[in-house]
Scaffold this motif. Structure first.
Motif, PDB file in Angstrom:
ATOM      1  N   GLU A 190       0.824  -1.179  -0.093  1.00  0.00           N
ATOM      2  CA  GLU A 190      -0.145   0.187   0.106  1.00  0.00           C
ATOM      3  C   GLU A 190       0.798   1.178   0.037  1.00  0.00           C
ATOM      4  O   GLU A 190       0.391   2.201  -0.724  1.00  0.00           O
ATOM      5  N   ILE A 191       2.015   1.260   0.760  1.00  0.00           N
ATOM      6  CA  ILE A 191       2.704   2.502   0.865  1.00  0.00           C
ATOM      7  C   ILE A 191       3.513   2.806  -0.290  1.00  0.00           C
ATOM      8  O   ILE A 191       3.780   4.010  -0.934  1.00  0.00           O
ATOM      9  N   ALA A 192       3.753   1.531  -1.412  1.00  0.00           N
ATOM     10  CA  ALA A 192       4.539   1.882  -2.477  1.00  0.00           C
ATOM     11  C   ALA A 192       3.391   2.552  -3.545  1.00  0.00           C
ATOM     12  O   ALA A 192       4.078   3.406  -4.191  1.00  0.00           O
ATOM     13  N   ARG A 193       2.328   2.247  -3.421  1.00  0.00           N
ATOM     14  CA  ARG A 193       1.332   2.859  -4.270  1.00  0.00           C
ATOM     15  C   ARG A 193       1.139   4.332  -3.837  1.00  0.00           C
ATOM     16  O   ARG A 193       1.276   5.289  -4.764  1.00  0.00           O
ATOM     17  N   LEU A 194       1.093   4.631  -2.576  1.00  0.00           N
ATOM     18  CA  LEU A 194       0.990   5.874  -1.967  1.00  0.00           C
ATOM     19  C   LEU A 194       2.226   6.807  -2.142  1.00  0.00           C
ATOM     20  O   LEU A 194       2.078   7.853  -2.856  1.00  0.00           O
ATOM     21  N   GLU A 195       3.445   6.208  -2.264  1.00  0.00           N
ATOM     22  CA  GLU A 195       4.538   6.850  -2.438  1.00  0.00           C
ATOM     23  C   GLU A 195       4.766   7.304  -3.953  1.00  0.00           C
ATOM     24  O   GLU A 195       5.326   8.586  -4.381  1.00  0.00           O
TER      25      GLU A 195
END
Length: 247
Positions: A11-16
């Protein structure tokens, strides 16, 4: 990697990828006096949901005022995010002594307030512990502690009504983030930094909070060493949180 960390990582990869254009690299002298240039990868934010903040913490980010940042220093990787899983923690003999030593203190939660009592204690702490820096209590509160990103609280430690320690924390449904702790330098023999973490662990157990983030651990830096004595703890190395029972 646990299922939880794997899901957070995805999820954080998409957000970043979505937010990268808002981040900048800020270079300055290392705040921990290491002989390298520090690079803060940071961005300003408005209010965040509990879950988004949880993702950033799980990815190793820290909060400073209304900014979130992570370290991207080119010549150094000493700053390692550290967290506890309160349900796994086991006190050692020294920590039990600290608990007994401070059983005469009262502990209260408060909103983060830039009042005279807090400012005076914080100023004494900064002047005695970090006299080489130009930090002020007013600057710490206005630029570091106060924010409109997440819910933040203070943990007040009082001896016969007198404030001798104050922990700034951010709190979510399943996480607690230790932002800063300052205390009366005349009470150093109480090991209040250790007592503050023990208090947060106990609170997490009561509220069934699974993750307690303690900021950065830097091996060999005295102000950081005590964090590693809480075992087991987890250190974020690369993309993985690694459990440490003896390190």
């Amino acid at each position: 990697m646990s299922w939880y960390d794997r899901q957070c990582s995805l999820e954080i990869a998409r957000l970043e990828r979505q937010l990268d254009r808002y981040f900048v690299n800020m270079r300055m002298d290392c705040p921990y006096q290491l002989p390298y240039t520090a690079t803060f990868y940071q961005a300003l934010f408005g209010p965040l949901t509990d879950h988004v903040m949880e993702l950033f913490l799980a990815a190793g980010y820290r909060r400073n005022g209304n900014s979130l940042y992570t370290m991207r220093c080119t010549s150094c990787s000493a700053c390692i995010p550290i967290r506890l899983h309160p349900g796994e923690f086991s006190m050692n003999r020294s920590q039990r002594r600290v608990l007994r030593k401070n059983n005469d203190l009262s502990v209260h939660f408060n909103s983060v307030q830039m009042n005279d009592e807090n400012l005076q204690l914080c100023e004494r702490f900064l002047r005695q512990r970090y006299p080489q820096k130009n930090n002020t209590a007013l600057g710490y509160y206005s630029g570091f502690f106060l924010n409109h990103i997440v819910t933040s609280l203070e943990l007040h430690y009082r001896l016969d009504g007198r404030l001798i320690g104050n922990g700034i924390i951010d709190i979510g449904e399943n996480w607690l983030n230790a932002v800063y702790f300052y205390f009366d330098p005349d009470e150093a023999q109480r090991s209040l930094g250790t007592f503050n973490i023990l208090t947060m662990v106990d609170f997490c157990l009561q509220k069934r909070i699974d993750y307690l983030y303690l900021g950065y651990y830097i091996a060999g830096v005295p102000a950081m060493d005590y964090k590693a004595r809480f075992r087991p703890h987890y250190l974020k190395k690369g993309e993985t949180w690694q459990r440490c029972d003896e390190c």
